[in-house]
Structure formats: structure tokens, C-alpha cells
Design a protein around this motif. Structure first.
Motif, PDB file in Angstrom:
ATOM      1  N   GLY A  41      -2.558 -46.835 -14.079  1.00  0.00           N
ATOM      2  CA  GLY A  41      -1.517 -47.806 -13.750  1.00  0.00           C
ATOM      3  C   GLY A  41      -1.471 -48.141 -12.269  1.00  0.00           C
ATOM      4  N   GLY A  42      -2.611 -48.186 -11.615  1.00  0.00           N
ATOM      5  CA  GLY A  42      -2.658 -48.520 -10.197  1.00  0.00           C
ATOM      6  C   GLY A  42      -2.338 -47.360  -9.273  1.00  0.00           C
ATOM      7  N   ILE A  43      -2.132 -46.176  -9.828  1.00  0.00           N
ATOM      8  CA  ILE A  43      -1.825 -44.998  -9.013  1.00  0.00           C
ATOM      9  C   ILE A  43      -3.043 -44.080  -9.009  1.00  0.00           C
ATOM     10  CG2 ILE A  43      -0.339 -42.969  -8.776  1.00  0.00           C
ATOM     11  CD1 ILE A  43       1.831 -44.585 -10.230  1.00  0.00           C
ATOM     12  N   ALA A  44      -3.458 -43.678  -7.819  1.00  0.00           N
ATOM     13  CA  ALA A  44      -4.614 -42.795  -7.690  1.00  0.00           C
ATOM     14  C   ALA A  44      -4.275 -41.409  -8.235  1.00  0.00           C
ATOM     15  CB  ALA A  44      -5.030 -42.680  -6.231  1.00  0.00           C
ATOM     16  N   VAL A  45      -5.088 -40.930  -9.156  1.00  0.00           N
ATOM     17  CA  VAL A  45      -4.903 -39.607  -9.751  1.00  0.00           C
ATOM     18  C   VAL A  45      -6.082 -38.741  -9.302  1.00  0.00           C
ATOM     19  CG1 VAL A  45      -4.703 -38.302 -11.893  1.00  0.00           C
ATOM     20  CG2 VAL A  45      -3.722 -40.594 -11.727  1.00  0.00           C
ATOM     21  N   PRO A  46      -5.825 -37.649  -8.600  1.00  0.00           N
ATOM     22  CA  PRO A  46      -6.920 -36.818  -8.070  1.00  0.00           C
ATOM     23  C   PRO A  46      -7.520 -35.886  -9.125  1.00  0.00           C
ATOM     24  CG  PRO A  46      -4.838 -35.916  -7.359  1.00  0.00           C
ATOM     25  CD  PRO A  46      -4.518 -37.185  -8.108  1.00  0.00           C
ATOM     26  N   LEU A  47      -7.966 -36.458 -10.227  1.00  0.00           N
ATOM     27  CA  LEU A  47      -8.581 -35.670 -11.292  1.00  0.00           C
ATOM     28  C   LEU A  47      -9.865 -35.004 -10.803  1.00  0.00           C
ATOM     29  CD1 LEU A  47      -8.671 -34.829 -14.275  1.00  0.00           C
ATOM     30  CD2 LEU A  47      -9.946 -36.934 -14.713  1.00  0.00           C
ATOM     31  N   ALA A  48     -10.640 -35.719 -10.011  1.00  0.00           N
ATOM     32  CA  ALA A  48     -11.894 -35.167  -9.500  1.00  0.00           C
ATOM     33  C   ALA A  48     -11.631 -33.954  -8.605  1.00  0.00           C
ATOM     34  CB  ALA A  48     -12.664 -36.232  -8.727  1.00  0.00           C
ATOM     35  N   GLY A  49     -10.585 -34.007  -7.819  1.00  0.00           N
ATOM     36  CA  GLY A  49     -10.250 -32.880  -6.950  1.00  0.00           C
ATOM     37  C   GLY A  49      -9.826 -31.656  -7.736  1.00  0.00           C
ATOM     38  N   ALA A  50      -9.018 -31.869  -8.756  1.00  0.00           N
ATOM     39  CA  ALA A  50      -8.576 -30.732  -9.579  1.00  0.00           C
ATOM     40  C   ALA A  50      -9.759 -30.099 -10.299  1.00  0.00           C
ATOM     41  CB  ALA A  50      -7.525 -31.194 -10.575  1.00  0.00           C
ATOM     42  N   LEU A  51     -10.618 -30.937 -10.856  1.00  0.00           N
ATOM     43  CA  LEU A  51     -11.809 -30.409 -11.522  1.00  0.00           C
ATOM     44  C   LEU A  51     -12.725 -29.691 -10.539  1.00  0.00           C
ATOM     45  CD1 LEU A  51     -12.721 -33.333 -13.946  1.00  0.00           C
ATOM     46  CD2 LEU A  51     -11.733 -31.116 -14.533  1.00  0.00           C
ATOM     47  N   ALA A  52     -12.866 -30.240  -9.347  1.00  0.00           N
ATOM     48  CA  ALA A  52     -13.747 -29.627  -8.344  1.00  0.00           C
ATOM     49  C   ALA A  52     -13.268 -28.230  -7.973  1.00  0.00           C
ATOM     50  CB  ALA A  52     -13.819 -30.509  -7.099  1.00  0.00           C
ATOM     51  N   PHE A  53     -11.975 -28.068  -7.788  1.00  0.00           N
ATOM     52  CA  PHE A  53     -11.457 -26.751  -7.418  1.00  0.00           C
ATOM     53  C   PHE A  53     -11.754 -25.728  -8.503  1.00  0.00           C
ATOM     54  CE2 PHE A  53      -8.218 -23.456  -7.405  1.00  0.00           C
ATOM     55  CZ  PHE A  53      -8.291 -23.017  -6.096  1.00  0.00           C
ATOM     56  N   PHE A  54     -11.361 -26.038  -9.727  1.00  0.00           N
ATOM     57  CA  PHE A  54     -11.505 -25.060 -10.799  1.00  0.00           C
ATOM     58  C   PHE A  54     -12.948 -24.864 -11.236  1.00  0.00           C
ATOM     59  CE2 PHE A  54      -6.983 -26.168 -11.200  1.00  0.00           C
ATOM     60  CZ  PHE A  54      -6.466 -24.901 -11.006  1.00  0.00           C
ATOM     61  N   TRP A  55     -13.757 -25.930 -11.233  1.00  0.00           N
ATOM     62  CA  TRP A  55     -15.160 -25.776 -11.604  1.00  0.00           C
ATOM     63  C   TRP A  55     -15.927 -24.976 -10.562  1.00  0.00           C
ATOM     64  CZ3 TRP A  55     -16.757 -31.205 -13.853  1.00  0.00           C
ATOM     65  CH2 TRP A  55     -16.241 -31.324 -15.141  1.00  0.00           C
ATOM     66  N   GLY A  93     -25.114 -50.553   1.127  1.00  0.00           N
ATOM     67  CA  GLY A  93     -23.755 -50.314   1.600  1.00  0.00           C
ATOM     68  C   GLY A  93     -22.801 -49.796   0.540  1.00  0.00           C
ATOM     69  N   SER A  94     -23.298 -49.467  -0.648  1.00  0.00           N
ATOM     70  CA  SER A  94     -22.403 -48.978  -1.694  1.00  0.00           C
ATOM     71  C   SER A  94     -22.213 -47.470  -1.590  1.00  0.00           C
ATOM     72  CB  SER A  94     -22.958 -49.347  -3.077  1.00  0.00           C
ATOM     73  OG  SER A  94     -24.239 -48.807  -3.238  1.00  0.00           O
ATOM     74  N   LEU A  95     -21.052 -47.010  -2.026  1.00  0.00           N
ATOM     75  CA  LEU A  95     -20.678 -45.602  -1.977  1.00  0.00           C
ATOM     76  C   LEU A  95     -20.231 -45.131  -3.346  1.00  0.00           C
ATOM     77  CD1 LEU A  95     -18.458 -45.422   1.221  1.00  0.00           C
ATOM     78  CD2 LEU A  95     -20.586 -44.231   0.889  1.00  0.00           C
ATOM     79  N   VAL A  96     -20.454 -43.860  -3.623  1.00  0.00           N
ATOM     80  CA  VAL A  96     -19.909 -43.271  -4.845  1.00  0.00           C
ATOM     81  C   VAL A  96     -18.576 -42.629  -4.515  1.00  0.00           C
ATOM     82  CG1 VAL A  96     -20.270 -41.563  -6.668  1.00  0.00           C
ATOM     83  CG2 VAL A  96     -22.184 -42.921  -5.843  1.00  0.00           C
ATOM     84  N   ILE A  97     -18.532 -41.832  -3.460  1.00  0.00           N
ATOM     85  CA  ILE A  97     -17.287 -41.197  -3.013  1.00  0.00           C
ATOM     86  C   ILE A  97     -16.752 -42.018  -1.849  1.00  0.00           C
ATOM     87  CG2 ILE A  97     -16.235 -39.127  -2.056  1.00  0.00           C
ATOM     88  CD1 ILE A  97     -18.396 -37.502  -3.413  1.00  0.00           C
ATOM     89  N   THR A  98     -15.663 -42.712  -2.084  1.00  0.00           N
ATOM     90  CA  THR A  98     -15.090 -43.575  -1.055  1.00  0.00           C
ATOM     91  C   THR A  98     -14.111 -42.796  -0.198  1.00  0.00           C
ATOM     92  OG1 THR A  98     -13.377 -44.237  -2.605  1.00  0.00           O
ATOM     93  CG2 THR A  98     -15.341 -45.633  -2.474  1.00  0.00           C
ATOM     94  N   SER A  99     -13.769 -43.365   0.940  1.00  0.00           N
ATOM     95  CA  SER A  99     -12.841 -42.702   1.853  1.00  0.00           C
ATOM     96  C   SER A  99     -11.414 -43.134   1.536  1.00  0.00           C
ATOM     97  CB  SER A  99     -13.188 -43.029   3.306  1.00  0.00           C
ATOM     98  OG  SER A  99     -13.104 -44.425   3.500  1.00  0.00           O
ATOM     99  N   GLY A 100     -10.908 -42.607   0.466  1.00  0.00           N
ATOM    100  CA  GLY A 100      -9.535 -42.854   0.055  1.00  0.00           C
ATOM    101  C   GLY A 100      -8.901 -41.532  -0.343  1.00  0.00           C
ATOM    102  N   PHE A 101      -7.739 -41.622  -0.944  1.00  0.00           N
ATOM    103  CA  PHE A 101      -7.015 -40.416  -1.337  1.00  0.00           C
ATOM    104  C   PHE A 101      -7.835 -39.552  -2.282  1.00  0.00           C
ATOM    105  CE2 PHE A 101      -4.150 -38.395  -4.460  1.00  0.00           C
ATOM    106  CZ  PHE A 101      -3.532 -37.489  -3.612  1.00  0.00           C
ATOM    107  N   ASN A 102      -8.409 -40.155  -3.303  1.00  0.00           N
ATOM    108  CA  ASN A 102      -9.171 -39.378  -4.277  1.00  0.00           C
ATOM    109  C   ASN A 102     -10.452 -38.798  -3.693  1.00  0.00           C
ATOM    110  OD1 ASN A 102      -7.267 -39.817  -6.209  1.00  0.00           O
ATOM    111  ND2 ASN A 102      -8.459 -41.285  -7.395  1.00  0.00           N
ATOM    112  N   GLY A 103     -11.104 -39.534  -2.814  1.00  0.00           N
ATOM    113  CA  GLY A 103     -12.314 -39.024  -2.184  1.00  0.00           C
ATOM    114  C   GLY A 103     -12.022 -37.814  -1.307  1.00  0.00           C
ATOM    115  N   TYR A 104     -10.955 -37.913  -0.523  1.00  0.00           N
ATOM    116  CA  TYR A 104     -10.569 -36.783   0.322  1.00  0.00           C
ATOM    117  C   TYR A 104     -10.081 -35.601  -0.517  1.00  0.00           C
ATOM    118  CZ  TYR A 104     -10.922 -40.007   4.233  1.00  0.00           C
ATOM    119  OH  TYR A 104     -11.382 -40.905   5.163  1.00  0.00           O
TER     120      TYR A 104
END
Length: 150
Positions: free
Chosen positions: A38-52, A91-102
Motif C-alpha cells: 500500500g505504498g509503505i516500505a516494509v523491511p521484509l528483506a531486512g528481517a529475513l536477512a537477520f534471521f537467515w 546504471g541500474s541497481l538491485v539494492i537501492t539506497s532507501g529505507f529497505n536497502g539500508y
């Protein structure tokens, strides 16, 4: 001698499996960075990264029976994440410099840091304790000796 060779093969296979899992986890997490609900960044990748990262380190130590596999899984994860955060020639990126990337970079590094602390922290030396119900050996109390004074 044959059992030792089988054990070495199992440990080497375990190391290969854990490092491959770390590479795959980093790849999946990298592509989950732009996850929005719904237009809100969800840090799913970060949560998975920590536990994995933490879980793969524990799995590696269990499979390989050595704590140095934690460093190997961390290096594999960092290699994929750093490669995914560099821009291509177009010039394309997979991990962008936004909330979810950080969040991915911070949480993944935190998971690795927790695993490294868990397996490499200095532990106090333990002294053997007497069994329950037994008495500890009594130490003799040094008696005062008479010293001649000049």
C-alpha cells in the motif's frame, strides 16, 4: 581410517551446502528490497536477512562442527549484497539506497554480528566443581612459624 574420510566428506559437504544457502539467501533478500504494501516500505528483506544469517551460521556450526564456517557464510553473504548494491554499466541497481536497502544491510550485518559474538566470544575458564553430596578437599591452614629475629 575410513570413518575419518567419511566424516571429512560430510563436513565438506555441509560447508558447501551452507555457503550455497548463504548465497541464495542474499540473492533472495536483495530482490525483496523493493517490497511495499500500500505504498509503505516494509523491511521484509531486512528481517529475513537477520534471521537467515543467524540461522545459517548456527546450521553451519552444527554441520561442520567448527565455528569458522560463520566467517565463510558471512563473506558469501557480503559478496552477493555488495555486488547487488553496485550500479551496472547501464546504471541500474538491485539494492537501492532507501529505507529497505539500508534495513537489509543493517539487519543482515547485525545477524552476522550476533552469530560471530555467539561463537567467538571469550568464555571464562571453568573450574571443576565437586559432585553434589561430596565434600571438597580441605586445605591445610598454614600455621604461623616462629621466625628468629636478629
Amino acid at each position: 581410517m575410513r570413518a575419518k574420510g567419511l566424516e571429512t566428506a560430510i563436513r565438506a559437504g555441509g560447508a558447501i551446502v551452507v555457503v550455497a544457502a548463504a548465497l541464495l539467501a542474499a540473492l533472495i533478500e536483495s530482490f525483496l528490497v523493493p517490497f511495499y504494501i500500500g505504498g509503505i516500505a516494509v523491511p521484509l528483506a531486512g528481517a529475513l536477512a537477520f534471521f537467515w544469517n543467524w540461522g545459517l551460521a548456527a546450521l553451519g556450526v552444527w554441520l561442520v562442527r567448527g565455528r569458522w564456517i560463520v566467517v565463510l557464510t558471512a563473506l558469501a553473504w557480503f559478496a552477493v549484497v555488495l555486488a547487488a548494491s553496485m550500479p551496472t554499466a547501464a546504471g541500474s541497481l538491485v539494492i537501492t539506497s532507501g529505507f529497505n536497502g539500508y534495513a537489509l544491510l543493517l539487519a543482515g550485518t547485525a545477524g552476522i554480528a550476533v552469530a560471530l559474538w555467539q561463537y567467538f566470544r571469550p568464555r571464562p575458564a571453568t573450574t571443576p566443581r565437586p559432585a553434589a553430596g561430596s565434600q571438597a578437599p580441605k586445605q591445610a591452614i598454614p600455621s604461623a612459624t616462629k621466625e628468629s629475629r636478629p
